[in-house]
Write an enzyme that holds these catalytic residues in place. Structure first.
Site, PDB file in Angstrom:
ATOM      1  N   TYR A 226      -8.437   4.056  19.998  1.00  0.00           N
ATOM      2  CA  TYR A 226      -7.844   3.201  18.962  1.00  0.00           C
ATOM      3  C   TYR A 226      -7.903   3.913  17.620  1.00  0.00           C
ATOM      4  O   TYR A 226      -8.933   4.494  17.254  1.00  0.00           O
ATOM      5  CB  TYR A 226      -8.613   1.884  18.882  1.00  0.00           C
ATOM      6  N   PHE A 283      -0.991  -1.815  11.489  1.00  0.00           N
ATOM      7  CA  PHE A 283      -0.962  -0.393  11.852  1.00  0.00           C
ATOM      8  C   PHE A 283      -2.033  -0.189  12.909  1.00  0.00           C
ATOM      9  O   PHE A 283      -3.209  -0.460  12.682  1.00  0.00           O
ATOM     10  CB  PHE A 283      -1.283   0.499  10.650  1.00  0.00           C
ATOM     11  N   GLU A 284      -1.626   0.291  14.073  1.00  0.00           N
ATOM     12  CA  GLU A 284      -2.594   0.741  15.061  1.00  0.00           C
ATOM     13  C   GLU A 284      -1.911   1.731  15.991  1.00  0.00           C
ATOM     14  O   GLU A 284      -0.737   1.580  16.319  1.00  0.00           O
ATOM     15  CB  GLU A 284      -3.230  -0.423  15.848  1.00  0.00           C
ATOM     16  N   ILE A 285      -2.638   2.761  16.342  1.00  0.00           N
ATOM     17  CA  ILE A 285      -2.209   3.725  17.351  1.00  0.00           C
ATOM     18  C   ILE A 285      -3.249   3.638  18.455  1.00  0.00           C
ATOM     19  O   ILE A 285      -4.437   3.852  18.203  1.00  0.00           O
ATOM     20  CB  ILE A 285      -2.130   5.154  16.782  1.00  0.00           C
TER      21      ILE A 285
END
Length: 384
Positions: A226, A283-285
């Site tokens: 994450y 926002f997250e990858i």
């Protein structure tokens, strides 16, 4: 007291007084000189373990077009947006910015989801600004709308009370649908079954720096799960029983708690209570296989059956944050300092040595949210 001493004291008092006046009358000056912003520039606030550098090997090279061990843009990943037809202009702006700053070099596909069919106009406008493939999907009815087993009278009363208490989105049913969908269903969508990694992008966000590295390749090769850019406190009034529900799950399923986890980011007392810190999930990858895994699947089902998404207003941000903090190691969570990101009213601007210059960033580092009083970056720093 001699004349010189009195003069020096007078100057000091005048400077203090001028600072106070400016701080209350000029917002930018107040932010730039606030204790939190000054603290962010001190050496002890920029811990090298927190500001993990992206090695140069992950930056795209015209000569090799390789990042790390993966050909640039070849991770099994997608850029993901949840949008409505009414979001056309703001969706186009966000996508165009990320294309210009990142994706025209890497050409990852886009997936856009909507609870209703996208209009031809929406699809035409989006298709005109993307550099690669784009897929438009409709969300299955049962993944989006409030389930039949929810006590509607109880849910309506809860919404009315939150609205009366002026809680943001307190009276909104569609917001609750979105939070539940983002918590437990987006990664189940048929289109997303083709992908492992995703980068969540929302309409009307901004990217302030060139992103010449491949975050997907970096996360894949370094066993990350994450990635985030902004962390802050949640509104307690929206999640009054969430932590109690989490504790009940942990008591019943202690086997899912990872060693060397990030519980001390979430809690100031070893997990007895929740300090409300969470990663801002607009926002997250992240790795969708984590959400698809046994631990998170059981965790979400446990939360969902309590009705807390509708009887309270549980957001996907605290739900995601609690799960990755408890069920992964803390070194599997990555702070992307290198990515300048803005979702009104908050901005993260790179603060590591040379990162602002390397990204040719347009944001003002003095206005970065990292050490604002409502930020949880200090809690993240302390666990590193």
């Amino acid at each position: 007291m001699n004349t010189t001493t009195r003069y020096i004291l007078l100057v000091i008092f005048l400077v203090i007084g001028l600072h106070s006046i400016l701080s209350f009358t000029h917002e930018d000056y107040g932010r730039a000189t606030s204790i939190s912003n000054i603290a962010a520039q001190l050496p002890w606030s920029s811990s090298s373990s927190t500001l993990e550098d992206i090695p140069d090997s992950y930056y795209i090279s015209p000569e090799t077009n390789v990042t790390g061990g993966i050909q640039a843009g070849k991770a099994n990943a997608t850029l993901l947006m949840l949008a409505r037809n009414s979001d056309t202009d703001s969706a186009v702006r966000s996508i165009r910015e990320l294309e210009d700053k990142f994706n025209k070099k890497f050409k990852y596909p886009w997936v856009l989801l909507n609870e209703e069919p996208f209009s031809d106009e929406f699809k035409k406008r989006i298709s005109n600004v993307v550099s690669g493939e784009v897929h438009f999907g409709e969300i299955p009815h049962d993944h989006w709308y409030q389930p039949d087993w929810i006590d509607e009278e109880k849910a309506t009363a809860a919404r009315k009370k939150m609205e009366d208490d002026h809680i943001i989105y307190g009276g909104s049913l569609s917001y609750r649908n979105m939070c539940r969908f983002n918590s437990g269903f987006f990664y189940r969508h048929p289109i997303l079954q083709n992908y492992k990694w995703y980068w969540r992008v929302e309409p009307d966000v901004h990217f302030h720096c060139d992103i010449d590295f491949d975050p997907f390749a970096y996360m894949q090769e370094n066993n990350k799960v994450y990635g985030f850019t902004i962390t802050m406190y949640e509104y307690l009034a929206t999640i009054p029983t969430l932590w109690e529900t989490v504790q009940n799950f942990i008591k019943e399923n202690p086997q899912y708690v990872a060693e060397n986890n990030a519980v001390n980011y979430l809690s100031d007392n070893g997990g007895s209570s929740f300090n409300l810190c969470h990663f801002w999930s607009n926002f997250e990858i992240a790795d969708m296989d984590f959400w698809r895994g046994e631990a998170y699947s059981k965790f979400f089902d446990h939360l969902d059956k309590t009705g807390g998404f509708y009887y309270e207003r549980w957001g996907d941000a605290p739900v995601h944050s609690i799960a990755v903090s408890l069920f992964t190691r803390k070194d599997q969570i990555h702070f992307f300092d290198d990515i300048g990101y803005e979702h009104n009213p908050y901005t993260h601007c790179p603060r590591g040595p040379g990162k602002w210059e390397k990204g040719k960033c347009s944001c003002n580092p003095d206005h970065s949210f990292d050490y604002d009083g409502y930020s949880c970056m200090k809690q993240w720093d302390r666990i590193q």
